[in-house]
Design a protein around this motif. Sequence first.
Motif, PDB file in Angstrom:
ATOM      1  N   GLU A  50       0.832  -1.205   0.000  1.00 37.20           N
ATOM      2  CA  GLU A  50       0.000   0.000   0.000  1.00 37.20           C
ATOM      3  C   GLU A  50       0.869   1.259   0.000  1.00 37.20           C
ATOM      4  OE1 GLU A  50      -3.403   2.001   2.820  1.00 37.20           O
ATOM      5  OE2 GLU A  50      -3.731   0.006   1.997  1.00 37.20           O
ATOM      6  N   SER A  81      -3.277   3.471   5.107  1.00 31.63           N
ATOM      7  CA  SER A  81      -4.480   3.338   5.929  1.00 31.63           C
ATOM      8  C   SER A  81      -4.295   2.227   6.965  1.00 31.63           C
ATOM      9  CB  SER A  81      -5.697   3.026   5.061  1.00 31.63           C
ATOM     10  OG  SER A  81      -5.582   1.735   4.486  1.00 31.63           O
ATOM     11  N   LYS A  83      -8.078  -3.428  -3.957  1.00 31.05           N
ATOM     12  CA  LYS A  83      -8.173  -2.108  -3.339  1.00 31.05           C
ATOM     13  C   LYS A  83      -7.572  -0.994  -4.193  1.00 31.05           C
ATOM     14  CE  LYS A  83      -7.022   0.126   1.074  1.00 31.05           C
ATOM     15  NZ  LYS A  83      -6.389  -0.083   2.400  1.00 31.05           N
ATOM     16  N   PHE A 132      -8.176   3.300  -0.412  1.00 29.69           N
ATOM     17  CA  PHE A 132      -9.118   3.127   0.689  1.00 29.69           C
ATOM     18  C   PHE A 132     -10.437   3.845   0.423  1.00 29.69           C
ATOM     19  CE2 PHE A 132     -10.952   4.805   4.648  1.00 29.69           C
ATOM     20  CZ  PHE A 132     -11.291   3.600   5.249  1.00 29.69           C
TER      21      PHE A 132
END
Length: 318
Positions: free
Chosen positions: A50, A62, A97, A103
């Motif tokens: 991420e 996140s 994602k 997010f």
Amino acid sequence: MPPKKFFMKQIMMRRVIYSLLPIILASVYFFGFKALTLQIVVLGFAILTEYMFEKRLNKPVSEAVIVTSILYTLTLPVATPYWVAVLGIIFGVVFGKEVFGGFGKNVFNPALVGRAFVYISFPIPLTAMWNEVSTSFPGGFARYMTPVIDTVSMATPMTIYRTTGELASINDLLFGAVSGSLGETSKILIILAGAYLIYTKTASWQIMVSVVLGFLVSSYAMIAFGFTQVLNPIYGMLSGGFLFATVFMATDPISSASTKEGKWIYGALIGFVSVVIRSFALFAGGVMFAILIVNTFTPLIDELVKMHKKRLKEKEAA
């Protein structure tokens, strides 16, 4: 210029993590310290993946990715090779994602996207490599990993039922004296975690209840129509990862329905599809694919609910 904070502060995500801590400890007790090292390795790659996407936009990582990592790892058997687990979490974070914008924009539950990927790509370690369960102190706290099961008579409750038609005892299912994935063994801990999430208003009780009702009603209805392959509903609810997925996966606030009525429809559909897949498909489980399938229709469910409400208001105003 780097972001001021490495992690985005998310109180709800932290509550989910708190609810998962007893389940993580139980997984170590049942299966050995590899359950913990697997969590650590997967978490590291989840955060790194991420970060590689968010740093370009000067955004923090996140805390939701921590929850995704924990949930994903808890769906794996303890014998899962590290490299397989790592490939799965990278796939889940990227294609479940980040490709949707990061997010809050994902359509599917990222943890389940990763789990489905490794389940399909590496079926042997995900469906045929199970380990014995420790049932006496100090359990897995005194070993790296419990012994591998080499006979179907000691495999998971769902595998045993499909192979021999035998059912595990309710007590074994409730307290975790059965083999399975890391997070699905102790149903008592899962139920307590669900109660905590509902009490703290972290997860939707409507979704949890509707998934269970959809599962029970569908099971009893199919049994009444003569489908003998449908597992006894109570045993079915306590077997496999159904309760774990109901509490932690189906209630994902991003990929689940947002309208009040939509939550009931969404949950009931998951329960129904789970029974259909378990009873008629090749997979011993089913709830994982059920959630991903219903995730696809979540925006449509919410939109239809809103349209229905709008028409009712227009009729009342006319």
